[in-house]
Design a protein around this motif. Structure first.
Motif, mmCIF file in Angstrom:
data_model
loop_
_atom_site.group_PDB
_atom_site.id
_atom_site.type_symbol
_atom_site.label_atom_id
_atom_site.label_comp_id
_atom_site.label_asym_id
_atom_site.label_seq_id
_atom_site.Cartn_x
_atom_site.Cartn_y
_atom_site.Cartn_z
ATOM 1 N N MET A 1 0.696 13.990 1.158
ATOM 2 C CA MET A 1 0.370 12.670 0.637
ATOM 3 C C MET A 1 1.635 11.827 0.454
ATOM 4 O O MET A 1 1.677 10.644 0.796
ATOM 5 C CB MET A 1 -0.374 12.825 -0.693
ATOM 6 N N GLU A 2 2.647 12.434 -0.137
ATOM 7 C CA GLU A 2 3.895 11.707 -0.367
ATOM 8 C C GLU A 2 4.547 11.273 0.936
ATOM 9 O O GLU A 2 5.263 10.273 0.971
ATOM 10 C CB GLU A 2 4.868 12.581 -1.166
ATOM 11 N N LYS A 3 4.287 12.015 2.005
ATOM 12 C CA LYS A 3 4.883 11.693 3.295
ATOM 13 C C LYS A 3 4.477 10.296 3.751
ATOM 14 O O LYS A 3 5.254 9.582 4.396
ATOM 15 C CB LYS A 3 4.443 12.745 4.326
ATOM 16 N N TRP A 4 3.252 9.885 3.420
ATOM 17 C CA TRP A 4 2.761 8.560 3.808
ATOM 18 C C TRP A 4 2.860 7.567 2.662
ATOM 19 O O TRP A 4 3.055 6.360 2.904
ATOM 20 C CB TRP A 4 1.301 8.662 4.280
ATOM 21 N N LEU A 5 2.703 8.029 1.434
ATOM 22 C CA LEU A 5 2.665 7.115 0.289
ATOM 23 C C LEU A 5 4.009 6.446 0.053
ATOM 24 O O LEU A 5 4.086 5.225 -0.141
ATOM 25 C CB LEU A 5 2.225 7.880 -0.966
ATOM 26 N N LEU A 6 5.091 7.225 0.057
ATOM 27 C CA LEU A 6 6.407 6.664 -0.236
ATOM 28 C C LEU A 6 6.845 5.614 0.786
ATOM 29 O O LEU A 6 7.348 4.556 0.400
ATOM 30 C CB LEU A 6 7.438 7.792 -0.335
ATOM 31 N N PRO A 7 6.675 5.855 2.102
ATOM 32 C CA PRO A 7 7.003 4.779 3.053
ATOM 33 C C PRO A 7 6.172 3.520 2.847
ATOM 34 O O PRO A 7 6.692 2.403 2.988
ATOM 35 C CB PRO A 7 6.723 5.416 4.417
ATOM 36 N N LEU A 8 4.878 3.679 2.513
ATOM 37 C CA LEU A 8 4.044 2.506 2.264
ATOM 38 C C LEU A 8 4.515 1.737 1.045
ATOM 39 O O LEU A 8 4.512 0.495 1.030
ATOM 40 C CB LEU A 8 2.583 2.935 2.088
ATOM 41 N N VAL A 9 4.945 2.463 0.020
ATOM 42 C CA VAL A 9 5.492 1.799 -1.171
ATOM 43 C C VAL A 9 6.769 1.046 -0.826
ATOM 44 O O VAL A 9 6.987 -0.087 -1.281
ATOM 45 C CB VAL A 9 5.753 2.842 -2.286
ATOM 46 N N ALA A 10 7.621 1.661 -0.002
ATOM 47 C CA ALA A 10 8.864 1.003 0.409
ATOM 48 C C ALA A 10 8.570 -0.283 1.181
ATOM 49 O O ALA A 10 9.222 -1.316 0.974
ATOM 50 C CB ALA A 10 9.705 1.951 1.251
ATOM 51 N N VAL A 11 7.568 -0.239 2.067
ATOM 52 C CA VAL A 11 7.194 -1.444 2.830
ATOM 53 C C VAL A 11 6.649 -2.511 1.893
ATOM 54 O O VAL A 11 6.978 -3.710 2.026
ATOM 55 C CB VAL A 11 6.147 -1.082 3.908
ATOM 56 N N ALA A 12 5.824 -2.107 0.918
ATOM 57 C CA ALA A 12 5.264 -3.069 -0.037
ATOM 58 C C ALA A 12 6.364 -3.723 -0.862
ATOM 59 O O ALA A 12 6.338 -4.936 -1.115
ATOM 60 C CB ALA A 12 4.257 -2.367 -0.945
ATOM 61 N N VAL A 13 7.345 -2.947 -1.284
ATOM 62 C CA VAL A 13 8.468 -3.495 -2.052
ATOM 63 C C VAL A 13 9.263 -4.475 -1.199
ATOM 64 O O VAL A 13 9.657 -5.556 -1.667
ATOM 65 C CB VAL A 13 9.370 -2.362 -2.566
ATOM 66 N N LEU A 14 9.497 -4.119 0.054
ATOM 67 C CA LEU A 14 10.232 -5.003 0.949
ATOM 68 C C LEU A 14 9.502 -6.331 1.139
ATOM 69 O O LEU A 14 10.110 -7.416 1.090
ATOM 70 C CB LEU A 14 10.428 -4.317 2.297
ATOM 71 N N LEU A 15 8.187 -6.270 1.339
ATOM 72 C CA LEU A 15 7.407 -7.495 1.505
ATOM 73 C C LEU A 15 7.432 -8.345 0.244
ATOM 74 O O LEU A 15 7.510 -9.588 0.311
ATOM 75 C CB LEU A 15 5.963 -7.151 1.877
ATOM 76 N N ALA A 16 7.372 -7.694 -0.924
ATOM 77 C CA ALA A 16 7.405 -8.433 -2.185
ATOM 78 C C ALA A 16 8.752 -9.122 -2.382
ATOM 79 O O ALA A 16 8.815 -10.301 -2.773
ATOM 80 C CB ALA A 16 7.113 -7.487 -3.347
ATOM 81 N N VAL A 17 9.835 -8.400 -2.102
ATOM 82 C CA VAL A 17 11.173 -8.996 -2.222
ATOM 83 C C VAL A 17 11.318 -10.157 -1.246
ATOM 84 O O VAL A 17 11.862 -11.221 -1.596
ATOM 85 C CB VAL A 17 12.255 -7.923 -1.963
ATOM 86 N N TRP A 18 10.842 -9.982 -0.039
ATOM 87 C CA TRP A 18 10.893 -11.039 0.981
ATOM 88 C C TRP A 18 10.121 -12.278 0.517
ATOM 89 O O TRP A 18 10.626 -13.395 0.573
ATOM 90 C CB TRP A 18 10.318 -10.467 2.274
ATOM 91 N N HIS A 19 8.892 -12.066 0.023
ATOM 92 C CA HIS A 19 8.047 -13.178 -0.398
ATOM 93 C C HIS A 19 8.680 -13.964 -1.540
ATOM 94 O O HIS A 19 8.781 -15.203 -1.493
ATOM 95 C CB HIS A 19 6.675 -12.646 -0.813
ATOM 96 N N TYR A 20 9.113 -13.252 -2.583
ATOM 97 C CA TYR A 20 9.646 -13.937 -3.752
ATOM 98 C C TYR A 20 11.037 -14.522 -3.490
ATOM 99 O O TYR A 20 11.411 -15.520 -4.124
ATOM 100 C CB TYR A 20 9.666 -12.991 -4.949
#
Length: 251
Positions: A1-20
């Protein structure tokens, strides 16, 4: 589960930083993630995105395949014959550090504007890591392996095919994987100058046609995603081939 969850969290954080970051700076030049997404939908609606992706992948496949066909046998020969390697190595080390981008004017002189120029650049960028990896893989095979093969009465061709090549295969695969990444980098740069289609051309054309930076960033993201997919597929093939080769020769 962590194998997929952590990369998705990293992508979400990147998108949030980009947006704001875009929101806080109030820039009108660099697009927001939503603008880029709309740009991707626009490219899909105009039916140009899949054609550009197909053109880029076709050039990479042809150039990389040609580099593999030339590079692997040449590297095996250089590793098998140390005297030949000593003669050829200075030429390789002279040409290898030259960036494929520096060859763009030469490729246009020889091949003009079109696919052959881009494929030539991809070939140049890919072939040298393959040659070096194959030669290094053969030369690093322990001499004990060769003596054991000769004790079993193997000819030179059999020794190379059944002993040396399997032992050097992991290093050759690493060289192929590196070369594939280089090929994908080179095709984007070559398409900005030498051809009028592909993802590289999409980047420069979007920049020149009304400064559509949303399409520029969209093309950049697509380039990165395809590069990630190519690397992942190659790693999967590398594991499968290594396991099958190991079972075949263990039997």
């Amino acid at each position: 589960m962590e194998k997929w969850l952590l990369p998705l969290v990293a992508v979400a954080v990147l998108l949030a930083v980009w947006h704001y970051s875009v929101l806080m700076t109030g820039t009108r030049v660099f697009p927001s993630p939503l603008s880029v997404w709309r740009g991707i939908l626009e490219l899909l609606h105009k039916h140009v995105l899949w054609a550009d992706i197909s053109d880029s992948l076709r050039r990479v496949v042809i150039g990389f395949a040609a580099a593999t066909v030339v590079g692997v046998p040449l590297g095996l020969c250089l590793g098998w014959f140390p005297s030949l390697h000593q003669v050829v190595n200075p030429v390789l080390e002279l040409l290898r550090p030259i960036s494929p981008i520096a060859w763009i004017p030469v490729s246009i002189i020889f091949f003009g504007i079109g696919d052959p120029a881009a494929i030539f650049l991809i070939f140049l960028g890919s072939v040298f890591p393959i040659v070096v990896a194959a030669a290094s893989g053969v030369s690093s095979v322990p001499p004990l392996f060769r003596r054991a093969g000769r004790n079993f009465g193997l000819t030179n061709a059999q020794l190379l095919r059944r002993v040396i090549f399997p032992a050097a295969l992991p290093q050759i695969l690493i060289g192929l994987r590196i070369s594939l990444g280089i090929a994908w980098l080179v095709v984007v740069a070559a398409e900005m100058i030498a051809v009028d289609s592909g993802l590289g051309y999409l980047v420069i054309d979007s920049r020149n046609s009304g400064k559509r930076y949303d399409l520029v960033v969209a093309a950049m993201l697509i380039i990165g995603i395809i590069g990630l997919v190519l690397d992942s597929v190659f790693r999967l093939v590398e594991r499968i081939r290594s396991v099958r080769w190991g079972f075949r020769h263990a039997a």
